[in-house]
Write a protein that holds these residues in place. Structure first.
Motif, PDB file in Angstrom:
ATOM      1  N   GLN A   5     -14.083  30.119  28.421  1.00  0.00           N
ATOM      2  CA  GLN A   5     -12.143  31.311  28.479  1.00  0.00           C
ATOM      3  C   GLN A   5     -11.095  29.403  30.133  1.00  0.00           C
ATOM      4  N   GLN A   6     -12.217  29.452  30.641  1.00  0.00           N
ATOM      5  CA  GLN A   6     -11.302  29.007  31.748  1.00  0.00           C
ATOM      6  C   GLN A   6     -11.571  27.616  31.334  1.00  0.00           C
ATOM      7  N   GLY A   7     -12.559  27.534  31.187  1.00  0.00           N
ATOM      8  CA  GLY A   7     -12.468  25.333  30.918  1.00  0.00           C
ATOM      9  C   GLY A   7     -12.532  24.975  30.052  1.00  0.00           C
ATOM     10  N   ALA A   8     -12.942  25.490  28.850  1.00  0.00           N
ATOM     11  CA  ALA A   8     -12.415  24.740  27.044  1.00  0.00           C
ATOM     12  C   ALA A   8     -11.475  25.806  26.383  1.00  0.00           C
ATOM     13  N   GLY A   9     -10.952  26.919  27.027  1.00  0.00           N
ATOM     14  CA  GLY A   9      -9.641  27.521  26.917  1.00  0.00           C
ATOM     15  C   GLY A   9      -9.953  28.281  25.893  1.00  0.00           C
ATOM     16  N   MET A  39     -17.590  17.773  40.378  1.00  0.00           N
ATOM     17  CA  MET A  39     -17.816  17.452  39.156  1.00  0.00           C
ATOM     18  C   MET A  39     -17.322  17.553  37.922  1.00  0.00           C
ATOM     19  N   GLY A  40     -16.566  18.765  38.080  1.00  0.00           N
ATOM     20  CA  GLY A  40     -15.558  18.978  36.681  1.00  0.00           C
ATOM     21  C   GLY A  40     -16.740  20.393  35.838  1.00  0.00           C
ATOM     22  N   MET A  41     -15.673  20.525  35.020  1.00  0.00           N
ATOM     23  CA  MET A  41     -16.534  22.286  34.060  1.00  0.00           C
ATOM     24  C   MET A  41     -17.802  21.574  33.167  1.00  0.00           C
ATOM     25  N   ARG A  42     -17.776  19.951  32.691  1.00  0.00           N
ATOM     26  CA  ARG A  42     -18.710  20.217  31.336  1.00  0.00           C
ATOM     27  C   ARG A  42     -19.823  20.047  32.674  1.00  0.00           C
ATOM     28  N   ASP A  43     -19.616  18.824  33.613  1.00  0.00           N
ATOM     29  CA  ASP A  43     -20.864  17.973  33.571  1.00  0.00           C
ATOM     30  C   ASP A  43     -21.347  19.458  35.387  1.00  0.00           C
ATOM     31  N   ALA A  44     -20.132  20.740  35.362  1.00  0.00           N
ATOM     32  CA  ALA A  44     -20.814  21.489  36.479  1.00  0.00           C
ATOM     33  C   ALA A  44     -22.313  22.719  35.225  1.00  0.00           C
ATOM     34  N   LEU A  45     -21.473  22.708  34.310  1.00  0.00           N
ATOM     35  CA  LEU A  45     -21.692  23.774  32.622  1.00  0.00           C
ATOM     36  C   LEU A  45     -23.559  23.018  32.289  1.00  0.00           C
ATOM     37  N   LEU A  63     -27.439  31.097  40.199  1.00  0.00           N
ATOM     38  CA  LEU A  63     -26.927  30.263  39.088  1.00  0.00           C
ATOM     39  C   LEU A  63     -25.158  30.364  38.740  1.00  0.00           C
ATOM     40  N   GLY A  64     -25.079  31.845  39.544  1.00  0.00           N
ATOM     41  CA  GLY A  64     -23.076  31.197  38.665  1.00  0.00           C
ATOM     42  C   GLY A  64     -23.010  31.454  39.822  1.00  0.00           C
ATOM     43  N   THR A  65     -22.797  30.980  41.254  1.00  0.00           N
ATOM     44  CA  THR A  65     -22.727  30.492  42.973  1.00  0.00           C
ATOM     45  C   THR A  65     -23.051  29.000  42.414  1.00  0.00           C
ATOM     46  N   LEU A  66     -23.857  28.124  41.883  1.00  0.00           N
ATOM     47  CA  LEU A  66     -24.344  27.257  41.899  1.00  0.00           C
ATOM     48  C   LEU A  66     -23.700  26.295  40.421  1.00  0.00           C
ATOM     49  N   PHE A  67     -22.620  27.098  39.932  1.00  0.00           N
ATOM     50  CA  PHE A  67     -21.647  26.579  38.369  1.00  0.00           C
ATOM     51  C   PHE A  67     -20.297  26.371  39.331  1.00  0.00           C
ATOM     52  N   LEU A  68     -20.219  27.778  39.558  1.00  0.00           N
ATOM     53  CA  LEU A  68     -19.014  27.385  40.607  1.00  0.00           C
ATOM     54  C   LEU A  68     -18.384  26.837  41.510  1.00  0.00           C
ATOM     55  N   TRP A 128     -17.139  18.283  24.773  1.00  0.00           N
ATOM     56  CA  TRP A 128     -16.563  19.477  25.588  1.00  0.00           C
ATOM     57  C   TRP A 128     -14.933  18.423  25.398  1.00  0.00           C
ATOM     58  N   PRO A 129     -14.198  19.159  25.653  1.00  0.00           N
ATOM     59  CA  PRO A 129     -13.837  20.814  25.910  1.00  0.00           C
ATOM     60  C   PRO A 129     -13.580  21.350  24.768  1.00  0.00           C
TER      61      PRO A 129
END
Length: 476
Positions: free
Chosen positions: A310-314, A444-450, A433-438, A372-373
């Motif tokens: 939702q927030q990264g790939a729109g 790192m940006g959304m893609r690399d974080a994912l 995992l949620g805290t790590l990602f956010l 991505w994205p």
């Protein structure tokens, strides 16, 4: 005048064990689906809730955590109360309360009212859900129990994925202008149907030797879960203030005190909230150990993918939810085949499932890296389908293993321990995992974080596969 007296035969022996029919099994499985659907249904609704109620990120995390923590804290107590007062009675009361608290969530006028209603909803679920497994354990045996437990595991896994899909569809449909509120209001008619069916088809059972509630154990278990889950779920959004570190530091002491009190009660001949002697059952102990990394990875993935899409790939809520539809469909069909595979190959299907899940997760990681994205249903389909097959070969079997040798008189506490482990791990997955990602996204940006978070989960899948090699080869 002669009077003939006809005597009725006198029954001897123990009373007949109540039997759970097909309609009763459907009813308890419907109830089992509700709490898990509601744990995940808000993932895709959170952005809409935040915008409508002007809620900060920390408050939105409480909407998720308040439900999960209240649910986890009270599950074992719910199982004990069912043993004591009757499982059908607690089941009906918990289901009615779940419907009322769902209505309160749907009508919440502000964010903090929603948080309070979600916590009450979690407490209601904790009264209802342990009775499902305890009723199955007490009213079925042999192949019927194996089939019922297989269906329970399939229902649990499917509910976790379907909740996220359903949430996206309901938010986008905006039924009668209700928007995000429909994700909670939809529970009300389902609960009314469930109560009607339960009153007709679910038999009453209770423990043959019920024990009073273990008050010290209840408080110490609650303290242990709260000191671990609350700081992990709220720490990042709150900026990791001092209280989060003090709470985490208190966790091992609370857990040690809980174990000491329970062991003392067990040795004194009383029945503690969580009897340490229960963990002498090898199948239960090893099954619970396996459930922890599996559930952490499952919930963490569902939360992270919802945010990323939702927030990264729109993607909108519907597209974000439907991106996981292949996982749900394949999970359903493979879980139906699970009992036959277990009958033939035993618990070896679990490491095979972990291998499949690992392959599926690797494919999704590769898709995120390359596409991505432009990440959606098509790009995720191969990996999601393979991962769904792998998860379906693990979760239902693990649940069967955990409860396979628990005595019927401890059905309530056994099911409470299993579901508490699962629910605490689900909440821990979102927190870790949620805290790590956010935390990785800003740098790192959304893609690399994912991608990084998915690789961490892949390591957890490898751990699950290795632990599954220690399961008993057959299920009692």
């Amino acid at each position: 005048m002669t009077e003939t007296i006809t005597s009725r035969p006198v029954r001897t022996g123990p009373p007949a064990t109540p039997s759970l029919g097909g309609l009763g099994l459907f009813t308890v499985l419907l109830a089992a689906a509700l709490p898990l659907v509601d744990f995940f249904i808000v993932n895709v609704a959170l952005p809409t809730i935040g915008a409508d109620l002007s809620a900060s990120e920390a408050v939105l995390e409480l909407v998720v955590a308040g439900y999960g923590v209240a649910y986890a804290v009270l599950l074992v107590l719910g199982g004990r109360l069912g043993d004591l007062f009757g499982r059908r009675r607690l089941f009906l009361g918990g289901m009615a309360a779940f419907g009322l608290t769902s209505l309160a969530c749907g009508l919440a006028p502000d964010a903090w009212s929603l948080v309070a209603a979600r916590a009450a909803q979690g407490a209601s679920a904790a009264a209802m859900l342990p009775q499902v497994l305890a009723t199955i354990q007490a009213t079925t045996s042999g192949p019927r129990r194996a089939k019922a437990m297989g269906l329970y595991g399939a229902t649990a896994g499917l509910s976790m994925v379907a909740g996220q899909i359903l949430g996206g569809v309901l938010v986008a449909a905006d039924i009668a202008g209700t928007g995000w509120r429909s994700v909670f209001l939809v529970n009300v008619p389902v609960v009314l149907v469930g109560l009607f069916l339960a009153a007709r088809a679910v038999p009453e059972t209770r423990s043959a030797r019920p024990e009073p509630v273990d008050v010290p154990g209840t408080f110490l278990l609650a303290a242990s879960i709260l000191t671990l889950l609350v700081p992990l779920t709220e720490g990042r959004a709150a900026g990791w203030p001092l209280w989060t570190w003090l709470s985490l530091a208190a966790f091992p002491f609370a857990a040690a005190a809980f174990f000491a009190v329970e062991r003392r009660a067990d040795r004194a001949g009383r029945t503690p909230l969580v009897p340490p002697s229960l963990f002498a059952i090898v199948s239960l102990r090893r099954g619970l150990l396996l459930m922890v990394p599996f559930s952490i990875g499952f919930s963490g993935f569902m939360f992270v993918i919802a945010v990323a899409l939702q927030q990264g790939a729109g993607l909108g809520p519907v597209a974000a939810g439907l991106a996981l539809a292949p996982l749900a469909v394949v999970f359903f069909f493979f879980s139906l085949a699970g009992p036959r595979l277990v009958a033939r190959y035993g618990t070896r299907v679990v490491p095979a499932g972990a291998a499949l899940q690992g392959v599926g997760l690797a494919l999704m990681t590769l898709a995120a890296w390359r596409s991505w994205p432009d990440l959606g249903l098509v790009e995720l389909l191969p990996g999601a389908a393979v991962a769904g097959a792998g998860q379906a070969l693990q979760l239902p079997v693990i649940m069967r293993v955990v409860l396979s040798e628990v005595p019927a008189v401890r059905a309530g506490v056994g099911s409470g321990v299993m579901v508490t482990t699962q629910q605490s791990s689900l909440a821990l997955g979102v927190a870790t995992l949620g805290t790590l990602f956010l935390s990785l996204v800003p740098g790192m940006g959304m893609r690399d974080a994912l991608v990084t978070t998915l690789l961490v989960q892949l390591a957890g899948v490898v751990l699950t596969g290795l632990l599954s090699l220690r399961l008993p080869r057959t299920i009692a």
